[in-house]
Write a protein that holds these residues in place. Structure first.
Motif, PDB file in Angstrom:
ATOM      1  N   ALA A 113      42.662  -5.974  -7.097  1.00 15.55           N
ATOM      2  CA  ALA A 113      41.933  -5.745  -5.910  1.00 15.55           C
ATOM      3  C   ALA A 113      42.827  -4.988  -4.914  1.00 15.55           C
ATOM      4  O   ALA A 113      42.400  -4.105  -4.401  1.00 15.55           O
ATOM      5  CB  ALA A 113      41.371  -7.088  -5.363  1.00 15.55           C
ATOM      6  N   PHE A 114      44.001  -5.648  -4.826  1.00 19.06           N
ATOM      7  CA  PHE A 114      44.852  -5.072  -3.705  1.00 19.06           C
ATOM      8  C   PHE A 114      45.299  -3.495  -4.094  1.00 19.06           C
ATOM      9  O   PHE A 114      45.212  -2.724  -3.208  1.00 19.06           O
ATOM     10  CB  PHE A 114      46.327  -5.792  -3.673  1.00 19.06           C
ATOM     11  N   GLY A 115      45.638  -3.205  -5.285  1.00 21.57           N
ATOM     12  CA  GLY A 115      45.925  -1.849  -5.778  1.00 21.57           C
ATOM     13  C   GLY A 115      44.685  -1.009  -5.730  1.00 21.57           C
ATOM     14  O   GLY A 115      44.889   0.082  -5.374  1.00 21.57           O
ATOM     15  N   VAL A 116      43.590  -1.637  -6.165  1.00 23.00           N
ATOM     16  CA  VAL A 116      42.286  -0.726  -6.019  1.00 23.00           C
ATOM     17  C   VAL A 116      41.981  -0.280  -4.596  1.00 23.00           C
ATOM     18  O   VAL A 116      41.664   0.792  -4.343  1.00 23.00           O
ATOM     19  CB  VAL A 116      41.200  -1.442  -6.521  1.00 23.00           C
ATOM     20  N   GLY A 117      42.202  -1.328  -3.665  1.00 25.87           N
ATOM     21  CA  GLY A 117      42.294  -1.190  -2.225  1.00 25.87           C
ATOM     22  C   GLY A 117      43.047   0.216  -1.727  1.00 25.87           C
ATOM     23  O   GLY A 117      42.521   1.086  -1.095  1.00 25.87           O
ATOM     24  N   ALA A 118      44.082   0.436  -2.207  1.00 22.68           N
ATOM     25  CA  ALA A 118      45.111   1.536  -1.883  1.00 22.68           C
ATOM     26  C   ALA A 118      44.346   2.885  -2.700  1.00 22.68           C
ATOM     27  O   ALA A 118      44.418   3.733  -1.891  1.00 22.68           O
ATOM     28  CB  ALA A 118      46.360   1.157  -2.249  1.00 22.68           C
ATOM     29  N   GLY A 119      44.174   2.526  -3.834  1.00 25.26           N
ATOM     30  CA  GLY A 119      43.497   4.077  -4.543  1.00 25.26           C
ATOM     31  C   GLY A 119      42.315   4.330  -4.048  1.00 25.26           C
ATOM     32  O   GLY A 119      42.061   5.496  -3.883  1.00 25.26           O
ATOM     33  N   SER A 120      41.446   3.523  -3.616  1.00 22.90           N
ATOM     34  CA  SER A 120      40.153   3.973  -2.945  1.00 22.90           C
ATOM     35  C   SER A 120      40.407   4.443  -1.538  1.00 22.90           C
ATOM     36  O   SER A 120      39.394   5.380  -1.230  1.00 22.90           O
ATOM     37  CB  SER A 120      39.096   2.513  -3.128  1.00 22.90           C
ATOM     38  N   ALA A 121      41.103   3.924  -0.796  1.00 21.18           N
ATOM     39  CA  ALA A 121      41.453   4.227   0.536  1.00 21.18           C
ATOM     40  C   ALA A 121      41.736   5.905   0.435  1.00 21.18           C
ATOM     41  O   ALA A 121      41.579   6.413   1.102  1.00 21.18           O
ATOM     42  CB  ALA A 121      42.256   3.446   1.294  1.00 21.18           C
ATOM     43  N   GLU A 122      42.630   6.101  -0.502  1.00 16.22           N
ATOM     44  CA  GLU A 122      43.220   7.313  -0.707  1.00 16.22           C
ATOM     45  C   GLU A 122      42.179   8.469  -1.053  1.00 16.22           C
ATOM     46  O   GLU A 122      42.133   9.397  -0.577  1.00 16.22           O
ATOM     47  CB  GLU A 122      44.190   7.772  -1.640  1.00 16.22           C
ATOM     48  N   ALA A 123      41.309   8.150  -2.153  1.00 14.73           N
ATOM     49  CA  ALA A 123      40.188   8.865  -2.449  1.00 14.73           C
ATOM     50  C   ALA A 123      39.344   9.162  -1.272  1.00 14.73           C
ATOM     51  O   ALA A 123      38.737  10.051  -1.148  1.00 14.73           O
ATOM     52  CB  ALA A 123      39.588   8.114  -3.572  1.00 14.73           C
ATOM     53  N   GLY A 124      39.089   7.997  -0.492  1.00 14.63           N
ATOM     54  CA  GLY A 124      38.264   8.275   0.706  1.00 14.63           C
ATOM     55  C   GLY A 124      38.770   9.192   1.864  1.00 14.63           C
ATOM     56  O   GLY A 124      37.921   9.890   2.287  1.00 14.63           O
ATOM     57  N   TYR A 125      40.169   9.139   1.867  1.00 12.14           N
ATOM     58  CA  TYR A 125      40.679  10.082   2.686  1.00 12.14           C
ATOM     59  C   TYR A 125      40.532  11.540   2.177  1.00 12.14           C
ATOM     60  O   TYR A 125      40.065  12.419   2.806  1.00 12.14           O
ATOM     61  CB  TYR A 125      42.244   9.805   2.803  1.00 12.14           C
ATOM     62  N   VAL A 126      40.638  11.749   0.751  1.00  6.25           N
ATOM     63  CA  VAL A 126      40.210  13.009   0.273  1.00  6.25           C
ATOM     64  C   VAL A 126      38.954  13.376   0.457  1.00  6.25           C
ATOM     65  O   VAL A 126      38.582  14.592   0.734  1.00  6.25           O
ATOM     66  CB  VAL A 126      40.957  12.909  -1.030  1.00  6.25           C
ATOM     67  N   LEU A 127      38.045  12.427   0.311  1.00  5.41           N
ATOM     68  CA  LEU A 127      36.727  12.600   0.471  1.00  5.41           C
ATOM     69  C   LEU A 127      36.242  13.390   1.816  1.00  5.41           C
ATOM     70  O   LEU A 127      35.975  14.012   2.180  1.00  5.41           O
ATOM     71  CB  LEU A 127      35.764  11.755   0.189  1.00  5.41           C
ATOM     72  N   TRP A 128      36.957  12.310   2.749  1.00  7.78           N
ATOM     73  CA  TRP A 128      36.752  12.928   4.194  1.00  7.78           C
ATOM     74  C   TRP A 128      37.240  14.310   4.534  1.00  7.78           C
ATOM     75  O   TRP A 128      36.532  15.077   5.190  1.00  7.78           O
ATOM     76  CB  TRP A 128      37.520  11.950   5.118  1.00  7.78           C
ATOM     77  N   LEU A 129      38.399  14.590   3.979  1.00  7.75           N
ATOM     78  CA  LEU A 129      39.081  15.828   4.105  1.00  7.75           C
ATOM     79  C   LEU A 129      37.966  16.978   3.514  1.00  7.75           C
ATOM     80  O   LEU A 129      38.071  18.127   4.185  1.00  7.75           O
ATOM     81  CB  LEU A 129      40.376  16.093   3.579  1.00  7.75           C
ATOM     82  N   GLY A 130      37.561  16.498   2.159  1.00  8.32           N
ATOM     83  CA  GLY A 130      36.707  17.495   1.764  1.00  8.32           C
ATOM     84  C   GLY A 130      35.415  17.794   2.507  1.00  8.32           C
ATOM     85  O   GLY A 130      34.750  19.165   2.470  1.00  8.32           O
ATOM     86  N   VAL A 131      34.921  16.949   3.334  1.00 12.55           N
ATOM     87  CA  VAL A 131      33.747  17.180   4.070  1.00 12.55           C
ATOM     88  C   VAL A 131      33.906  17.662   5.612  1.00 12.55           C
ATOM     89  O   VAL A 131      33.461  18.516   6.183  1.00 12.55           O
ATOM     90  CB  VAL A 131      33.060  15.802   4.168  1.00 12.55           C
ATOM     91  N   PHE A 132      35.102  17.027   6.181  1.00 11.29           N
ATOM     92  CA  PHE A 132      35.268  17.655   7.680  1.00 11.29           C
ATOM     93  C   PHE A 132      36.536  18.196   7.698  1.00 11.29           C
ATOM     94  O   PHE A 132      36.769  18.639   8.932  1.00 11.29           O
ATOM     95  CB  PHE A 132      35.221  16.156   8.306  1.00 11.29           C
ATOM     96  N   GLY A 133      37.420  18.336   6.547  1.00 15.80           N
ATOM     97  CA  GLY A 133      38.541  19.023   7.055  1.00 15.80           C
ATOM     98  C   GLY A 133      38.551  20.309   7.052  1.00 15.80           C
ATOM     99  O   GLY A 133      37.468  20.967   6.981  1.00 15.80           O
ATOM    100  N   PRO A 134      39.721  21.267   7.302  1.00 14.95           N
ATOM    101  CA  PRO A 134      39.954  22.625   7.345  1.00 14.95           C
ATOM    102  C   PRO A 134      39.673  23.061   5.884  1.00 14.95           C
ATOM    103  O   PRO A 134      39.850  22.599   5.157  1.00 14.95           O
ATOM    104  CB  PRO A 134      41.216  22.831   7.667  1.00 14.95           C
ATOM    105  N   ARG A 135      38.795  24.237   6.213  1.00 11.40           N
ATOM    106  CA  ARG A 135      38.613  25.198   4.765  1.00 11.40           C
ATOM    107  C   ARG A 135      39.712  25.738   4.385  1.00 11.40           C
ATOM    108  O   ARG A 135      40.693  26.130   4.945  1.00 11.40           O
ATOM    109  CB  ARG A 135      37.538  26.122   5.155  1.00 11.40           C
TER     110      ARG A 135
END
Length: 245
Positions: A113-135
């Motif tokens: 669970a602790f490791g999954v939290g890190a991996g999912s958070a990083e994926a969430g950051y990438v998802l956020w960049l994909g939607v709201f980040g620079p083109r």
């Protein structure tokens, strides 16, 4: 030159859906009935974020002209690879402090669970960049579209990379946890092994960026993603093997 209109909508929707699944499903599986406490997933995410901030500052500080600089691209990649392992040092510090302040009987699902939290958070950051980040710029977008038309690896490289990164985060942090909490004679060896594997993975990624590899070339994509996937599988396999020992 390509633009956003050249990208079939289902490509983007499939990538976004895959990223959203990586963000949501693994934590949900970990904290379901009989699973790990939810705060371990959150802690994994928070510690990951803080360690990324810390290592970015370390990298900037090391670039100070007053300090000795690596003599080659390879040396720079090795250095930055081990700096990236600050993530694991932060994870070890948190787990040790948590265990000292509120001791409880750690089991495999807690470590996962602790490791999954890190991996999912990083994926969430990438998802956020994909939607709201620079083109991306036109040249990069054109290279990606050209590769994506003929290669699934290029087309879906982001979710594939995030999936195996989550697996690697889970395996490496699991090995760190075993070094702290497992009484087996060889348990202390898992931490340095996790650091080396983590540093190799990030070091190769840094080397590729410094050498300006054409990441959207199908052959380069397959080779790079295969290597990163292999390293993640090695980390999670070692964790699985050690946790059963």
């Amino acid at each position: 030159m390509a633009d956003v209109d050249d990208i079939p909508r289902h490509w983007s929707l499939a990538s976004l859906a895959a990223l959203a699944a990586i963000v949501a499903i693994p934590p949900w599986l970990c904290i379901g009935p009989g699973g790990a406490p939810w705060h371990l997933v959150v802690a994994g995410a928070v510690v990951w974020f803080l360690s990324v901030v810390a290592k970015s500052r370390i990298v900037r500080a090391l670039r100070n002209p007053a300090l000795p600089q690596p003599g080659s691209v390879a040396a720079n990649a090795v250095l930055q690879g081990f700096v990236s392992a600050v993530e694991l040092a932060a994870a070890a510090g948190y787990l040790a402090a948590l265990s000292a302040l509120a001791p409880f009987d750690w089991c495999v699902i807690d470590m996962v669970a602790f490791g999954v939290g890190a991996g999912s958070a990083e994926a969430g950051y990438v998802l956020w960049l994909g939607v709201f980040g620079p083109r991306p710029n036109e040249a990069e977008l054109a290279a990606w579209v050209q590769g994506a038309r003929v290669s699934w690896c290029v087309r879906y490289s982001v979710p594939v990379e995030r999936l195996f990164a989550l697996i690697g985060h889970t395996g490496s942090r699991g090995l760190i946890a075993l070094s702290l909490f497992d009484a087996a004679p060889l348990a202390l060896l898992w931490a340095p092994l996790a650091v080396v594997l983590f540093a190799i993975t990030d070091g190769v990624a840094v080397y590729g960026h410094l050498q300006q590899w054409p990441w959207h070339d199908p052959t380069i994509c397959r080779r790079a993603q295969s290597f990163f996937a292999l390293m993640s599988v090695v980390e999670i396999s070692l964790f699985a093997m050690a946790s059963r020992g």
